[in-house]
Scaffold this motif. Structure first.
Motif, PDB file in Angstrom:
ATOM      1  N   PHE A  79       0.835  -1.199   0.000  1.00 32.83           N
ATOM      2  CA  PHE A  79       0.000   0.000   0.000  1.00 32.83           C
ATOM      3  C   PHE A  79       0.878   1.259   0.000  1.00 32.83           C
ATOM      4  O   PHE A  79       0.655   2.182  -0.788  1.00 32.83           O
ATOM      5  N   TYR A  80       1.884   1.295   0.862  1.00 35.15           N
ATOM      6  CA  TYR A  80       2.779   2.460   0.923  1.00 35.15           C
ATOM      7  C   TYR A  80       3.522   2.645  -0.396  1.00 35.15           C
ATOM      8  O   TYR A  80       3.732   3.766  -0.846  1.00 35.15           O
ATOM      9  N   ARG A  81       3.911   1.537  -1.014  1.00 37.72           N
ATOM     10  CA  ARG A  81       4.586   1.624  -2.312  1.00 37.72           C
ATOM     11  C   ARG A  81       3.669   2.302  -3.329  1.00 37.72           C
ATOM     12  O   ARG A  81       4.094   3.197  -4.069  1.00 37.72           O
ATOM     13  N   LEU A  82       2.403   1.900  -3.351  1.00 36.97           N
ATOM     14  CA  LEU A  82       1.462   2.494  -4.297  1.00 36.97           C
ATOM     15  C   LEU A  82       1.261   3.979  -4.039  1.00 36.97           C
ATOM     16  O   LEU A  82       1.117   4.758  -4.989  1.00 36.97           O
ATOM     17  N   GLU A  83       1.235   4.359  -2.767  1.00 34.11           N
ATOM     18  CA  GLU A  83       1.057   5.773  -2.437  1.00 34.11           C
ATOM     19  C   GLU A  83       2.162   6.641  -3.024  1.00 34.11           C
ATOM     20  O   GLU A  83       1.947   7.795  -3.342  1.00 34.11           O
ATOM     21  N   HIS A  84       3.351   6.074  -3.158  1.00 37.35           N
ATOM     22  CA  HIS A  84       4.498   6.843  -3.640  1.00 37.35           C
ATOM     23  C   HIS A  84       4.747   6.665  -5.130  1.00 37.35           C
ATOM     24  O   HIS A  84       5.683   7.246  -5.664  1.00 37.35           O
ATOM     25  N   GLN A  85       3.918   5.867  -5.783  1.00 38.10           N
ATOM     26  CA  GLN A  85       4.095   5.622  -7.216  1.00 38.10           C
ATOM     27  C   GLN A  85       2.729   5.690  -7.899  1.00 38.10           C
ATOM     28  O   GLN A  85       2.250   4.712  -8.449  1.00 38.10           O
ATOM     29  N   GLU A  86       2.151   6.854  -7.939  1.00 42.58           N
ATOM     30  CA  GLU A  86       0.749   6.985  -8.331  1.00 42.58           C
ATOM     31  C   GLU A  86       0.428   6.406  -9.704  1.00 42.58           C
ATOM     32  O   GLU A  86      -0.583   5.760  -9.874  1.00 42.58           O
ATOM     33  N   ASP A  87       1.250   6.614 -10.684  1.00 45.11           N
ATOM     34  CA  ASP A  87       0.975   6.058 -12.009  1.00 45.11           C
ATOM     35  C   ASP A  87       1.849   4.833 -12.285  1.00 45.11           C
ATOM     36  O   ASP A  87       2.171   4.522 -13.423  1.00 45.11           O
ATOM     37  N   TYR A  88       2.177   4.134 -11.262  1.00 47.17           N
ATOM     38  CA  TYR A  88       3.104   3.007 -11.339  1.00 47.17           C
ATOM     39  C   TYR A  88       2.448   1.763 -11.933  1.00 47.17           C
ATOM     40  O   TYR A  88       1.336   1.403 -11.567  1.00 47.17           O
ATOM     41  N   ILE A  89       3.152   1.138 -12.872  1.00 50.86           N
ATOM     42  CA  ILE A  89       2.842  -0.219 -13.328  1.00 50.86           C
ATOM     43  C   ILE A  89       4.183  -0.940 -13.339  1.00 50.86           C
ATOM     44  O   ILE A  89       5.162  -0.453 -13.913  1.00 50.86           O
ATOM     45  N   HIS A  90       4.253  -2.094 -12.705  1.00 50.04           N
ATOM     46  CA  HIS A  90       5.501  -2.853 -12.619  1.00 50.04           C
ATOM     47  C   HIS A  90       6.064  -3.058 -14.028  1.00 50.04           C
ATOM     48  O   HIS A  90       5.330  -3.415 -14.952  1.00 50.04           O
ATOM     49  N   PRO A  91       7.372  -2.832 -14.224  1.00 55.13           N
ATOM     50  CA  PRO A  91       7.966  -2.944 -15.566  1.00 55.13           C
ATOM     51  C   PRO A  91       7.735  -4.309 -16.215  1.00 55.13           C
ATOM     52  O   PRO A  91       7.464  -4.391 -17.414  1.00 55.13           O
ATOM     53  N   TYR A  92       7.827  -5.360 -15.441  1.00 57.09           N
ATOM     54  CA  TYR A  92       7.603  -6.706 -15.983  1.00 57.09           C
ATOM     55  C   TYR A  92       6.159  -6.840 -16.456  1.00 57.09           C
ATOM     56  O   TYR A  92       5.896  -7.349 -17.543  1.00 57.09           O
ATOM     57  N   LEU A  93       5.214  -6.346 -15.653  1.00 57.83           N
ATOM     58  CA  LEU A  93       3.809  -6.409 -16.033  1.00 57.83           C
ATOM     59  C   LEU A  93       3.535  -5.520 -17.236  1.00 57.83           C
ATOM     60  O   LEU A  93       2.747  -5.875 -18.116  1.00 57.83           O
ATOM     61  N   SER A  94       4.185  -4.383 -17.306  1.00 54.69           N
ATOM     62  CA  SER A  94       4.025  -3.476 -18.435  1.00 54.69           C
ATOM     63  C   SER A  94       4.487  -4.164 -19.730  1.00 54.69           C
ATOM     64  O   SER A  94       3.826  -4.062 -20.764  1.00 54.69           O
ATOM     65  N   LYS A  95       5.600  -4.876 -19.640  1.00 52.57           N
ATOM     66  CA  LYS A  95       6.133  -5.584 -20.798  1.00 52.57           C
ATOM     67  C   LYS A  95       5.177  -6.686 -21.252  1.00 52.57           C
ATOM     68  O   LYS A  95       4.925  -6.864 -22.439  1.00 52.57           O
ATOM     69  N   ILE A  96       4.621  -7.416 -20.288  1.00 51.05           N
ATOM     70  CA  ILE A  96       3.667  -8.481 -20.610  1.00 51.05           C
ATOM     71  C   ILE A  96       2.410  -7.896 -21.250  1.00 51.05           C
ATOM     72  O   ILE A  96       1.907  -8.414 -22.251  1.00 51.05           O
ATOM     73  N   LEU A  97       1.887  -6.798 -20.679  1.00 50.84           N
ATOM     74  CA  LEU A  97       0.694  -6.159 -21.247  1.00 50.84           C
ATOM     75  C   LEU A  97       0.946  -5.676 -22.668  1.00 50.84           C
ATOM     76  O   LEU A  97       0.106  -5.829 -23.554  1.00 50.84           O
ATOM     77  N   GLU A  98       2.125  -5.104 -22.896  1.00 55.04           N
ATOM     78  CA  GLU A  98       2.489  -4.643 -24.232  1.00 55.04           C
ATOM     79  C   GLU A  98       2.535  -5.814 -25.204  1.00 55.04           C
ATOM     80  O   GLU A  98       2.036  -5.728 -26.333  1.00 55.04           O
ATOM     81  N   GLN A  99       3.108  -6.928 -24.772  1.00 55.60           N
ATOM     82  CA  GLN A  99       3.208  -8.116 -25.615  1.00 55.60           C
ATOM     83  C   GLN A  99       1.811  -8.666 -25.941  1.00 55.60           C
ATOM     84  O   GLN A  99       1.531  -9.027 -27.080  1.00 55.60           O
ATOM     85  N   ILE A 100       0.933  -8.679 -24.963  1.00 51.60           N
ATOM     86  CA  ILE A 100      -0.440  -9.157 -25.183  1.00 51.60           C
ATOM     87  C   ILE A 100      -1.160  -8.248 -26.179  1.00 51.60           C
ATOM     88  O   ILE A 100      -1.845  -8.733 -27.089  1.00 51.60           O
ATOM     89  N   GLN A 101      -0.991  -6.934 -26.012  1.00 48.88           N
ATOM     90  CA  GLN A 101      -1.636  -5.994 -26.929  1.00 48.88           C
ATOM     91  C   GLN A 101      -1.112  -6.171 -28.350  1.00 48.88           C
ATOM     92  O   GLN A 101      -1.884  -6.135 -29.313  1.00 48.88           O
ATOM     93  N   ASN A 102       0.191  -6.389 -28.488  1.00 44.25           N
ATOM     94  CA  ASN A 102       0.772  -6.618 -29.816  1.00 44.25           C
ATOM     95  C   ASN A 102       0.252  -7.909 -30.426  1.00 44.25           C
ATOM     96  O   ASN A 102      -0.045  -7.962 -31.617  1.00 44.25           O
TER      97      ASN A 102
END
Length: 109
Positions: A79-102
């Protein structure tokens, strides 16, 4: 309502343990959905998590197993991590989402 039952957010729980488990599960699920980008990391979304965790803290007067205490601490940490990273998406998850979209673009036409 029978004596000994607990109410929170319109739901009835038979024990502190049940309430703690349910609220921990909800908080953890919301954090995962934020990390996946399914839900925005907004103050409004985090407020739900914070309210659930504060309720857990209020219920935790009884002796809890060390595993449950560790899980509560871990969810607070996330929860504290999220508070300090408001537009945060984990880089690994971002890469997976990008791959799925492609892949979806490839297969849809």
């Amino acid at each position: 309502m029978k004596k000994g039952y607990l109410k929170f957010e319109g739901r009835t729980f038979i024990s502190n343990d049940e309430m703690i488990q349910v609220l921990l599960e909800q908080a953890n699920e919301k954090i995962i959905r934020i990390d996946l980008g399914e839900v925005s990391n907004s103050p409004e979304e985090r407020l739900f998590i914070k309210l659930w965790l504060l309720q857990i803290d209020r219920c935790g007067e009884e002796e809890l197993p060390i595993e449950v205490k560790a899980r509560i601490g871990s969810v607070w940490s996330q929860f504290y991590r999220l508070e300090h990273q408001e537009d945060y998406i984990h880089p690994y998850l971002s890469k997976i989402l990008e791959q799925i979209q492609n892949d979806n673009k490839k297969y849809s036409g």
